[in-house]
Design a protein around this motif. Structure first.
Motif, mmCIF file in Angstrom:
data_model
loop_
_atom_site.group_PDB
_atom_site.id
_atom_site.type_symbol
_atom_site.label_atom_id
_atom_site.label_comp_id
_atom_site.label_asym_id
_atom_site.label_seq_id
_atom_site.Cartn_x
_atom_site.Cartn_y
_atom_site.Cartn_z
ATOM 1 N N MET A 115 6.466 17.311 -0.491
ATOM 2 C CA MET A 115 6.750 16.392 -2.468
ATOM 3 C C MET A 115 7.733 15.224 -1.804
ATOM 4 S SD MET A 115 4.701 17.913 -4.366
ATOM 5 C CE MET A 115 3.900 18.923 -4.375
ATOM 6 N N LEU A 130 1.851 23.146 -0.521
ATOM 7 C CA LEU A 130 0.842 22.599 -1.682
ATOM 8 C C LEU A 130 -0.453 21.536 -1.664
ATOM 9 C CD1 LEU A 130 4.310 22.935 -4.679
ATOM 10 C CD2 LEU A 130 1.737 24.775 -3.485
ATOM 11 N N LEU A 131 0.242 20.414 -1.334
ATOM 12 C CA LEU A 131 -0.882 19.106 -0.963
ATOM 13 C C LEU A 131 -1.283 19.737 0.332
ATOM 14 C CD1 LEU A 131 1.555 16.380 -0.829
ATOM 15 C CD2 LEU A 131 -0.404 17.518 -2.704
ATOM 16 N N TYR A 132 -2.826 18.475 1.175
ATOM 17 C CA TYR A 132 -4.349 19.528 1.816
ATOM 18 C C TYR A 132 -3.887 18.098 2.312
ATOM 19 C CZ TYR A 132 -5.359 16.038 -2.465
ATOM 20 O OH TYR A 132 -6.101 14.530 -3.244
ATOM 21 N N PRO A 139 4.216 12.842 -3.655
ATOM 22 C CA PRO A 139 3.613 12.339 -5.217
ATOM 23 C C PRO A 139 5.059 12.253 -6.182
ATOM 24 C CG PRO A 139 2.979 14.455 -4.036
ATOM 25 C CD PRO A 139 2.852 13.693 -2.833
ATOM 26 N N LEU A 140 6.477 13.270 -5.267
ATOM 27 C CA LEU A 140 7.101 12.934 -6.588
ATOM 28 C C LEU A 140 8.495 12.139 -6.106
ATOM 29 C CD1 LEU A 140 7.667 17.003 -7.306
ATOM 30 C CD2 LEU A 140 6.510 15.752 -8.065
ATOM 31 N N TYR A 144 5.694 6.562 -6.054
ATOM 32 C CA TYR A 144 4.569 6.838 -5.395
ATOM 33 C C TYR A 144 4.159 6.663 -7.133
ATOM 34 C CZ TYR A 144 0.400 9.545 -4.944
ATOM 35 O OH TYR A 144 -1.051 10.386 -4.566
ATOM 36 N N LYS A 146 2.122 7.428 -10.483
ATOM 37 C CA LYS A 146 2.015 8.685 -10.760
ATOM 38 C C LYS A 146 0.419 9.245 -11.226
ATOM 39 C CE LYS A 146 2.270 7.234 -16.177
ATOM 40 N NZ LYS A 146 0.911 6.046 -16.303
ATOM 41 N N ASP A 147 -0.316 8.116 -11.493
ATOM 42 C CA ASP A 147 -1.741 8.653 -11.179
ATOM 43 C C ASP A 147 -2.480 8.269 -9.986
ATOM 44 O OD1 ASP A 147 -1.494 5.486 -11.802
ATOM 45 O OD2 ASP A 147 -2.517 5.468 -13.721
ATOM 46 N N ARG A 148 -2.355 7.468 -8.934
ATOM 47 C CA ARG A 148 -2.800 7.973 -7.962
ATOM 48 C C ARG A 148 -3.068 8.678 -7.275
ATOM 49 N NH1 ARG A 148 0.130 5.825 -2.751
ATOM 50 N NH2 ARG A 148 0.011 3.448 -3.489
ATOM 51 N N GLU A 149 -4.887 8.998 -7.310
ATOM 52 C CA GLU A 149 -5.559 10.507 -6.715
ATOM 53 C C GLU A 149 -5.710 10.213 -5.369
ATOM 54 O OE1 GLU A 149 -7.649 11.231 -9.948
ATOM 55 O OE2 GLU A 149 -7.465 10.807 -11.246
ATOM 56 N N GLN A 150 -6.079 11.449 -5.148
ATOM 57 C CA GLN A 150 -6.430 10.904 -3.784
ATOM 58 C C GLN A 150 -7.172 12.219 -3.369
ATOM 59 O OE1 GLN A 150 -3.687 10.550 -0.132
ATOM 60 N NE2 GLN A 150 -2.576 10.024 -2.348
#
Ligand code: SF4
Lengths: 162, 167
Positions: A115, A130-132, A139-140, A144, A146-150
């Motif tokens: 994080m 928790l991530l991949y 992300p924390l 980062y 706040k709405d960037r998705e991967q």
């Protein structure tokens, strides 16, 4: 916390810590990263803070020592909690792992590494928990978006919707 | 019970019915939905409520969950789907045999709900086709039942490709 115990904690860690505060009656120790392991060893072995609760971090963007790594401990004997904080810089966000003292620190350090990108020297397994695999960034962290998705699965196209 | 033979030249009531083949297959299919519950988050509570006795989705023939996607034809996606889970959901969907339908149960499955961040898929229709959307956070059981009935109507009215020129 009982005054006698508070005094014992204060005496035991006084040579190691930079600050000793009370927050709602709970001791808050601020230490330099280099003295973290020794401080925690004393808390565990001399003062019986035998339960490691969590490690997390706070991001203070713009400050020189950008990340504050925060630990919480509990003593099942005295039934009190205690907080330890240490500051690390953005260029080298690295602290000593507490795995040699508390086995349970392994997973929470992995999460903190996910994080916030804090490195834990001596933790044998810092794979994402928790991530991949393949996730870029932390992300924390405040920078980062706040709405960037991967996404891992490609989004369906309009033709695919037919 | 009267077991005398029917006098020749007359037929008993309901010995024959006439219907369209599509309607017959649709009618059979709409009452034999086998759901696969892909349950991930708090909506699960409402899913339990709607499956259990007071609301009882069994009345609609849609209560017996199959825990293998290969035996089910209704994929109920109940709860928040994260990007990390998305490949699993996609695989489950691909393993289901035709005919299959997908229900997005709750705001999270429909659109990501109130999550818009690094972790959450913004609606399962980004990765698999969805047949029925059920709003609510979580949906009321009545909303779910309404959704099941709307899906059943749709199944009853659709073309069923099992029908060939020989049947
Ligand atoms: S829609 Fe609401 S109740 Fe359902 S999973 Fe999302 S947050 Fe939970």
């Amino acid at each position: 916390m009982a005054p006698e115990l508070l005094q014992r904690v204060r005496d035991a860690v006084a040579p190691l810590v930079e600050r000793f505060d009370l927050s709602h009656g709970m001791p808050v120790l601020t230490v330099a990263p280099g003295r973290l392991l020794e401080t925690v060893r004393r808390l565990k072995e001399d003062l019986r803070f035998d339960l490691f609760l969590d490690v997390t971090a706070v991001d203070w963007p713009g400050e020189e020592q950008r990340f504050e790594v925060v630990y919480h401990f509990y003593s099942t004997q005295h039934r009190v909690r205690l907080r330890v904080k240490t500051r690390v810089a953005e260029g080298e966000p690295l602290v000593d792992s507490l795995v040699p003292l508390y086995g349970s620190a392994g997973y929470t350090e992995r999460e903190c590494h996910d994080m916030f990108g804090i490195g834990f020297r001596g933790n044998p397994d810092l794979r994402p928990v928790l991530l991949y695999e393949g996730f870029v960034g932390h992300p924390l962290r405040k920078d980062y978006p706040k709405d960037r998705e991967q996404p891992l699965v490609p989004t369906r196209t309009r033709e695919g919707q037919l | 019970m009267d077991s005398r033979p029917i006098p020749s030249g007359r037929s008993a009531a309901f010995e024959y019915i006439s219907t369209r083949k599509d309607e017959l297959v649709g009618w059979a299919r709409k009452f034999s939905l086998f759901p696969y519950p892909f349950v991930t988050a708090c909506c699960a509570m409402e899913f339990m409520a709607v499956s259990a006795t007071p609301y009882d989705t069994d009345r609609f023939g849609a209560a017996l969950p199959r825990f293998s996607p290969r035996q089910s034809d209704l994929l109920m996606v109940v709860g928040t789907i994260t990007h990390k889970q998305a490949p699993v959901l996609r695989k489950v969907y691909e393993q289901m045999c035709e005919p299959k339908w997908v229900m997005a149960f709750g705001a999270c499955a429909v659109s990501g709900g109130f999550y818009q961040n690094y972790a959450t898929l913004q609606g399962i229709d980004q990765i698999i086709p969805v047949d029925i959307y059920i709003p609510g956070c979580p949906p009321r059981p009545e909303t779910v039942i309404d959704g099941i009935m709307k899906l059943q109507d749709r199944i009853a009215r659709s073309k069923h490709v099992i029908l060939t020129k020989d049947f």
